[in-house]
Design a protein around this motif. Structure first.
Motif, mmCIF file in Angstrom:
data_model
loop_
_atom_site.group_PDB
_atom_site.id
_atom_site.type_symbol
_atom_site.label_atom_id
_atom_site.label_comp_id
_atom_site.label_asym_id
_atom_site.label_seq_id
_atom_site.Cartn_x
_atom_site.Cartn_y
_atom_site.Cartn_z
ATOM 1 N N VAL A 720 0.889 -1.230 -0.068
ATOM 2 C CA VAL A 720 -0.004 0.129 -0.154
ATOM 3 C C VAL A 720 0.781 1.281 -0.030
ATOM 4 O O VAL A 720 0.687 2.338 -0.661
ATOM 5 C CB VAL A 720 -1.085 -0.068 1.194
ATOM 6 C CG1 VAL A 720 -1.653 1.205 1.474
ATOM 7 C CG2 VAL A 720 -1.864 -1.228 1.122
ATOM 8 N N ALA A 721 1.831 1.105 0.902
ATOM 9 C CA ALA A 721 2.828 2.502 0.964
ATOM 10 C C ALA A 721 3.589 2.771 -0.405
ATOM 11 O O ALA A 721 3.704 3.661 -0.731
ATOM 12 C CB ALA A 721 3.810 2.290 2.048
ATOM 13 N N MET A 722 3.593 1.554 -1.268
ATOM 14 C CA MET A 722 4.529 1.483 -2.468
ATOM 15 C C MET A 722 3.664 2.356 -3.580
ATOM 16 O O MET A 722 3.922 3.252 -4.254
ATOM 17 C CB MET A 722 5.314 0.295 -2.717
ATOM 18 C CG MET A 722 5.928 0.275 -4.062
ATOM 19 S SD MET A 722 7.500 1.298 -3.986
ATOM 20 C CE MET A 722 8.458 0.101 -2.984
ATOM 21 N N ALA A 723 2.528 1.889 -3.379
ATOM 22 C CA ALA A 723 1.521 2.224 -4.312
ATOM 23 C C ALA A 723 1.134 3.734 -4.128
ATOM 24 O O ALA A 723 0.981 4.547 -5.233
ATOM 25 C CB ALA A 723 0.213 1.379 -4.120
ATOM 26 N N VAL A 724 1.152 4.170 -2.812
ATOM 27 C CA VAL A 724 0.573 5.535 -2.755
ATOM 28 C C VAL A 724 2.179 6.456 -2.982
ATOM 29 O O VAL A 724 1.906 7.590 -3.689
ATOM 30 C CB VAL A 724 0.372 5.997 -1.154
ATOM 31 C CG1 VAL A 724 0.207 7.230 -0.925
ATOM 32 C CG2 VAL A 724 -0.785 5.016 -0.766
ATOM 33 N N ASN A 762 -9.919 6.577 -4.350
ATOM 34 C CA ASN A 762 -10.152 5.763 -5.702
ATOM 35 C C ASN A 762 -8.793 5.335 -6.308
ATOM 36 O O ASN A 762 -9.066 4.520 -7.225
ATOM 37 C CB ASN A 762 -10.865 6.521 -6.430
ATOM 38 C CG ASN A 762 -12.202 6.877 -6.014
ATOM 39 O OD1 ASN A 762 -12.932 6.145 -5.380
ATOM 40 N ND2 ASN A 762 -12.597 8.149 -6.086
ATOM 41 N N LEU A 763 -7.718 5.347 -5.625
ATOM 42 C CA LEU A 763 -6.227 4.989 -6.083
ATOM 43 C C LEU A 763 -6.518 3.555 -6.222
ATOM 44 O O LEU A 763 -6.943 3.001 -5.236
ATOM 45 C CB LEU A 763 -5.038 5.325 -5.195
ATOM 46 C CG LEU A 763 -3.846 4.907 -5.959
ATOM 47 C CD1 LEU A 763 -3.404 5.428 -6.820
ATOM 48 C CD2 LEU A 763 -2.894 5.036 -4.653
ATOM 49 N N LEU A 764 -6.154 2.961 -7.481
ATOM 50 C CA LEU A 764 -6.317 1.439 -7.829
ATOM 51 C C LEU A 764 -4.965 0.799 -7.257
ATOM 52 O O LEU A 764 -3.565 1.267 -7.652
ATOM 53 C CB LEU A 764 -6.459 1.234 -9.316
ATOM 54 C CG LEU A 764 -7.878 1.827 -9.559
ATOM 55 C CD1 LEU A 764 -7.643 1.621 -11.296
ATOM 56 C CD2 LEU A 764 -9.027 1.206 -9.152
ATOM 57 N N ILE A 765 -5.061 -0.403 -6.628
ATOM 58 C CA ILE A 765 -3.922 -1.083 -6.227
ATOM 59 C C ILE A 765 -4.145 -2.551 -6.726
ATOM 60 O O ILE A 765 -5.126 -3.215 -6.790
ATOM 61 C CB ILE A 765 -3.973 -1.179 -4.751
ATOM 62 C CG1 ILE A 765 -3.941 0.147 -4.041
ATOM 63 C CG2 ILE A 765 -2.658 -2.016 -4.247
ATOM 64 C CD1 ILE A 765 -3.863 0.266 -2.524
ATOM 65 N N THR A 766 -2.960 -2.965 -7.342
ATOM 66 C CA THR A 766 -2.811 -4.288 -7.912
ATOM 67 C C THR A 766 -2.729 -5.330 -6.706
ATOM 68 O O THR A 766 -1.717 -5.088 -6.212
ATOM 69 C CB THR A 766 -1.997 -4.375 -9.045
ATOM 70 O OG1 THR A 766 -2.210 -3.482 -10.058
ATOM 71 C CG2 THR A 766 -2.079 -5.746 -9.564
ATOM 72 N N THR A 767 -3.608 -6.355 -6.751
ATOM 73 C CA THR A 767 -3.431 -7.569 -5.863
ATOM 74 C C THR A 767 -2.385 -8.383 -6.440
ATOM 75 O O THR A 767 -2.246 -8.437 -7.708
ATOM 76 C CB THR A 767 -4.725 -8.109 -5.552
ATOM 77 O OG1 THR A 767 -5.393 -8.851 -6.713
ATOM 78 C CG2 THR A 767 -5.836 -7.168 -5.298
ATOM 79 N N PRO A 768 -1.905 -9.525 -5.714
ATOM 80 C CA PRO A 768 -1.109 -10.559 -6.414
ATOM 81 C C PRO A 768 -1.690 -11.420 -7.360
ATOM 82 O O PRO A 768 -1.210 -11.988 -8.210
ATOM 83 C CB PRO A 768 -0.835 -11.272 -5.068
ATOM 84 C CG PRO A 768 -0.863 -10.349 -3.737
ATOM 85 C CD PRO A 768 -1.947 -9.555 -4.194
ATOM 86 N N LEU A 769 -3.213 -11.384 -7.389
ATOM 87 C CA LEU A 769 -3.831 -12.259 -8.322
ATOM 88 C C LEU A 769 -4.031 -11.466 -9.612
ATOM 89 O O LEU A 769 -4.670 -11.842 -10.538
ATOM 90 C CB LEU A 769 -4.983 -12.640 -7.841
ATOM 91 C CG LEU A 769 -4.993 -13.667 -6.579
ATOM 92 C CD1 LEU A 769 -6.599 -13.932 -6.164
ATOM 93 C CD2 LEU A 769 -4.388 -14.901 -6.896
ATOM 94 N N GLY A 770 -3.467 -10.140 -9.519
ATOM 95 C CA GLY A 770 -3.755 -9.332 -10.814
ATOM 96 C C GLY A 770 -4.996 -8.446 -10.886
ATOM 97 O O GLY A 770 -5.350 -7.768 -11.962
ATOM 98 N N GLU A 771 -5.768 -8.409 -9.786
ATOM 99 C CA GLU A 771 -6.966 -7.620 -9.713
ATOM 100 C C GLU A 771 -6.535 -6.403 -9.361
ATOM 101 O O GLU A 771 -5.572 -6.134 -8.897
ATOM 102 C CB GLU A 771 -8.002 -8.099 -8.627
ATOM 103 C CG GLU A 771 -8.396 -9.597 -9.038
ATOM 104 C CD GLU A 771 -9.481 -10.240 -8.191
ATOM 105 O OE1 GLU A 771 -10.467 -10.735 -8.597
ATOM 106 O OE2 GLU A 771 -8.984 -10.023 -6.956
ATOM 107 N N THR A 772 -7.737 -5.314 -9.609
ATOM 108 C CA THR A 772 -7.350 -4.155 -9.029
ATOM 109 C C THR A 772 -8.445 -3.649 -8.276
ATOM 110 O O THR A 772 -9.648 -3.907 -8.430
ATOM 111 C CB THR A 772 -7.234 -3.123 -10.248
ATOM 112 O OG1 THR A 772 -8.369 -3.145 -11.194
ATOM 113 C CG2 THR A 772 -5.874 -3.316 -11.063
#
Length: 1021
Positions: A720-724, A762-772
């Protein structure tokens, strides 16, 4: 004396020695470094660490605390202070004075190595920085471009100016501040990234891996071995745009994922010269190098560069320490010459003999040259204090020569030949002047055992005065008898002045005879004057070191925490309008954001603007720098939202004049106490700008992760920190080399998600399964307020209240503050304490140590005289002249409105050795006459008129030699002036004491001894 006889009988050999000394002295003077002050070693070492993105509380717990624990176990540590702020930590370790700082720094680096593994992964390796005034810039330059393109100005500074200046001998480092740099910015659309199944990390790896030139082995062709080189580095922005990116939908070019442009990289610092955009260059010199030489070489290089710079580009010096050094040293040298001329005039007035005057006049340059030889071989530098010591010694240099020459002259008048008069004259008073010189030199021995800032400043001065006196002793015992045997000519006819002085001598004899008839009245009168003078002590203020007008003012403007760079710039424009109204300002260099060049700070400070204000020379303005600084305070006090702090007359090594440390467990309670302290001390007369180092909390966005929801998606805090961070700051993927510069290639998301809290949710984060998923699905986002910085000293929370002072001495203001705080402040429990630091702490420490040195010096002077007279009795009589000089000292300080400071105490130390000199010569001659069969009264009445001329001559030459320093003519004389005032007024009264009071005390003690002897004889009979 044998040495005088040798010099008289071997004039050719001695002349060769003198010539050799002059040559060595000239070489020594040219070879010594020139600086403003002696090189100082401060027992303070800083440890700085950066940890981008972390708040003050995280910095305190994860970075500052482990370093504090490691540093606290070092030997000789007095205190450990940590400052934790957003993005960085600063730990200050203060050692005891006298600690070997080289070994202390080495120990610190070893301790840091042991705690490095305990620091968080994102923290940079801690750096150890020694604090030293010589680490401050000696030259600061500003580069301006008429087109306003700061990218070109910065590129010019980094690629053209800095490499040339690095070739100058003696430069340690050069830093460039301000300006702007270009970068290749790739602004990506998150929706496109998701549709193509590409992440920022993947793009970063592709861009970095393709931007390489790699070897590919070798090929044999036509009997030649040809190396193969695979070139893949980007040559221009089109190579970046056309970079193929593999996606789940096929290969596309990079520019299909977002906009790629060349633009300015984000900056947190802007620089301006007189309101125009500029790039700053700060230059530090190597330790031990000659400041003036290095600065002059820099100016020569700049003048050469100006010839080849693009049209309109200017390089302006905004600060040059060598200017003040040269002005100060020029003023000291001028005062030395004026003092020498005044001393020579006194000699001519008394002797009325050109040859006699020339003999003494020759002894001055020979003594100075000998002093330079001593200075060179002991590693001293030519600076304000060592030259000041030489100026202080000018008048004393001729004292020994005068005593010997006057005795030779008297014997020559009595009929002895030139050689016999020279040998006998030097032999008669030789032991007395050796003793008097040793008493002056010995007073500086206690300074060797004193530590602290004051001792480091004045040890070189003490050494130089000692060298000059030893050189004058050599000159008096060898050179003066030699020149006298060759050049001395006796006036057969008395001049008008001699006749008048003879009348004065007869009058003095009558006064002395009257004093001997009424000894108790004489003693009572002197003691009454002594008591009256002591009443003036409460009216004397106290200070650490005098303020020095260096034609430079430092100012900082601080906005509320969290203020953007643009808001700080807007306030800067308002300040500039006010500064433009002051005619005394020559130029203004401003740094908006970043940190002050003259302090060690951690983290970025976009809410600060730092001003370097260069004033016109002192002789071109009617106000001092402190008066101008106070005027600026009044003009800027109504600037809304800005906290203005102004510093002037700063030598670079002393703390704030007023500094109060408030310690305790609870930060909110400390803040309340600090607010009360600021309110109270702001009412004290003379206090300006009372502020605390505590500021209101920094506005921040708090992202609180819901670990339960996050675990369902396989997401952790780090992801989460990396995405932000990537969304708000971007990622530097690689560099593009072009025309000698390297442009960052930065990946950044569109600011769609970073303009408000709602958009960030609304920032999109990618999960390990490829979902956002949106950020709000796994975290709550709110606005908060965190502390700006957290300060601890010895693991206790601390808030420091600092203030400047104007128009009053430090001691009086501190006394008023102590009284007000004692009556009005309330501390909740014993856990909370208020203590004084800053210049008050330095002053009290210096007063205590120099006071002890003064007492020890008095004991040593007595011991030297006891050895010389082989008696405890006669030195005790002479010692009465020391405490009574307080009459002249206190009177002089009151008349000149000078507070007691370190300079005054050093002057008293010097005076302790000087005032006994004439008394030694007087008492020694009385003893010689008594051995010849005269009674005590007859010996005193004979010795007084005989010795009054050399006593007057030595006193006047010393006093008049110091008159220029006493007046304080020229720049940089503020430190020497209190010493000169103490010596001039103290010695003036000491001369009267020597001529009247000491003979009376001698007479009374001799009567007392005679009565004791008669009583013993009667008992024995």
């Amino acid at each position: 004396m044998n040495i005088a006889k040798l010099s008289v009988l071997r004039p050719i050999a001695m002349s060769m020695v003198i010539v050799l000394m002059l040559i060595l002295g000239g070489v020594s003077m040219r070879g010594m470094p020139v600086d403003l002050f002696p090189e100082l070693t401060f027992p303070i070492v800083a440890v700085t660490t950066t940890y981008e993105g972390a708040g003050p509380e995280e910095i305190e717990n994860l970075v500052s605390s482990p370093i504090e624990n490691a540093m606290g176990t070092l030997p000789n540590v007095e205190s450990v202070t940590s400052i934790s702020r957003s993005g960085g930590s600063l730990v200050l370790v203060a050692f005891e004075w006298g600690t070997d700082m080289d070994f202390a720094s080495l120990d610190m680096r070893e301790r840091i190595d042991s705690v490095r593994d305990f620091l968080p992964a994102g923290a940079n390796t801690p750096r150890v920085l020694r604090f030293n005034p010589s680490d401050l810039p000696i030259v600061q330059l500003a580069v301006t471009d008429p087109t306003g393109e700061m990218t070109k100005a910065k590129q010019l500074a980094e690629q053209e100016i800095v490499p040339v200046l690095n070739n100058v001998d003696g430069i340690a480092s050069i830093s460039v501040e301000g300006g702007a740099a270009n970068e290749i910015r790739i602004t990506l659309d998150p929706n496109k990234l998701n549709s193509y199944g590409v992440t920022l990390d993947q793009l970063q790896q592709i861009i970095a891996s393709e931007n390489l030139n790699l070897p590919g082995g070798a090929l044999q062709d036509q009997n030649q071995n040809l190396p193969i080189r695979i070139t893949g580095q980007y040559e221009n922005i089109f190579d970046v745009k056309s970079l193929p990116i593999p996606t789940k939908n096929g290969v596309i070019t990079l520019d299909e994922l977002g906009e790629i442009i060349e633009t300015l990289e984000p900056t947190t610092q802007l620089s301006y010269l007189n309101g125009e955009p500029a790039v700053g260059i700060s230059i530090l010199k190597q330790s031990g190098s000659n400041t003036v030489t290095v600065a002059n070489d820099i100016e020569k290089q700049i003048e050469e560069m100006k010839k080849i710079l693009p049209e309109g580009v200017q390089i302006k010096s905004i600060f040059n320490q060598s200017d003040f050094i040269e002005q100060s040293i020029r003023a000291v040298a001028t005062n030395m010459i004026v003092g020498s001329i005044l001393a020579a005039l006194v000699l001519f007035l008394f002797l009325r003999n050109v040859r006699s005057t020339l003999i003494i006049a020759f002894s001055i340059p020979i003594s100075i040259v000998t002093t330079f030889i001593f200075m060179y071989f002991t590693g001293q530098t030519l600076n304000l204090l060592t030259l000041g010591g030489l100026a202080l010694g000018i008048g004393m240099m001729v004292d020994n020569a005068i005593v010997i020459l006057e005795n030779i002259y008297r014997l020559r008048q009595s009929g002895l030949s030139l050689k016999d008069a020279a040998i006998k004259g030097a032999g008669e008073v030789g032991p007395a002047i050796v003793a008097s010189t040793l008493t002056t030199v010995i007073v500086f021995l206690p300074i060797v055992f004193v530590d602290g800032l004051a001792a480091q400043l004045f040890k070189p001065l003490a050494l130089v005065i000692s060298f000059s006196l030893l050189a004058s002793l050599f000159t008096a015992l060898i050179i003066v008898p030699l020149f006298s045997s060759l050049l001395l000519k006796v006036n057969k006819k008395q001049s008008n002045f001699e006749e008048r002085f003879s009348t004065f001598t007869q009058w003095y004899r009558r006064v002395l005879q009257s004093a001997l008839k009424h000894p108790k009245k004489t003693v009572s009168l002197v003691l009454f004057l002594f008591s009256i003078s002591l009443i003036g002590i409460p009216f004397l203020g106290k200070e650490f070191l005098p303020q020095q007008d260096q034609s430079f003012i430092s100012m900082s403007a601080r906005l509320p925490e969290g203020s953007a760079l643009e808001a700080t710039y807007a306030v800067m424009e308002d300040i500039n309008e006010q500064l433009q109204m002051l005619d005394e300002i020559d130029s203004t260099f401003i740094t908006v954001g970043g940190a002050d060049n003259f302090s060690v700070r951690a983290g970025t400070q976009t809410n600060r603007a730092n001003y370097s204000i260069l004033l016109k020379p002192v002789n071109e303005r009617n106000r001092t720098d402190m008066q101008i600084a106070d005027d600026i305070r009044q003009r800027l006090k109504n600037i809304p939202g800005a906290d203005i702090s102004i510093s002037s007359s700063d030598s670079g090594f002393s703390s704030h004049p007023i500094s109060l440390s408030i310690t305790g467990p609870e930060l909110n309670t400390l803040k309340g106490i600090a607010d009360d302290v600021i309110s109270i001390i702001s009412e004290v007369d003379g206090v300006r700008e009372p502020t605390s180092n505590y500021t209101e909390g920094n506005p921040e966005i708090v992202v609180q992760l819901d670990r339960t929801k996050a675990s369902q998606y396989g997401i952790g805090s780090a992801q989460v920190a990396m995405a932000v961070s990537n969304a708000t700051r971007g990622i530097v993927a690689s560099q593009l080399a072009r025309d000698g510069e390297e442009l960052n290639i930065r990946l950044a998301l569109e600011d769609t998600y970073t303009q408000s809290i709602e958009q960030l949710e609304n920032l999109l984060i990618t999960t390990p399964l490829g979902e956002t998923i949106p950020l709000q699905a796994v975290a709550s986002i709110s606005r908060g307020q965190g502390p700006t910085q957290i300060t601890r000293t010895n693991r206790l929370r601390e808030i420091t209240v600092n203030a400047h002072i104007v128009d009053r001495d430090l001691g009086s203001i501190v006394d008023d503050i102590e009284k007000e705080l004692r009556d009005r402040i309330y501390l909740p429990t014993n856990q909370y304490k208020i203590s004084f630091g800053g210049q008050d702490e330095q002053m009290n420490d210096a007063f205590f140590k120099l006071g002890g040195a003064l007492l020890l010096a008095i004991v040593l002077v007595y011991m030297v005289m006891a050895g010389q007279f082989e008696s405890y009795f006669y030195p005790l009589i002479i010692m009465f002249s020391i405490p009574l000089t307080a009459i002249g000292i206190i009177t002089g300080l009151l008349l000149t409105n000078q507070p007691i400071g370190v300079g005054s105490l050093v002057g008293m130390l010097i005076l302790t050795g000087i005032v006994v000199n004439n008394a030694i010569v007087f008492v020694d001659y009385v003893n010689i006459l008594k051995k010849q069969g005269l009674s005590t009264t007859e010996a005193i009445l004979e010795a007084g008129p005989t010795r009054i001329r050399p006593i007057f001559m030595t006193a006047l030459t010393t006093i008049l030699g110091l008159i220029p320093l006493t007046i304080g003519i020229g720049e940089g004389m503020e430190i020497q002036q209190p010493m000169a005032i103490v010596i001039v007024f103290g010695l003036s009264f000491a001369t009267v004491i020597t001529l009247i009071f000491i003979p009376v005390v001698y007479y009374l003690f001799d009567q007392w001894r005679e009565k004791r002897r008669n009583a013993k004889d009667q008992i024995t009979a």
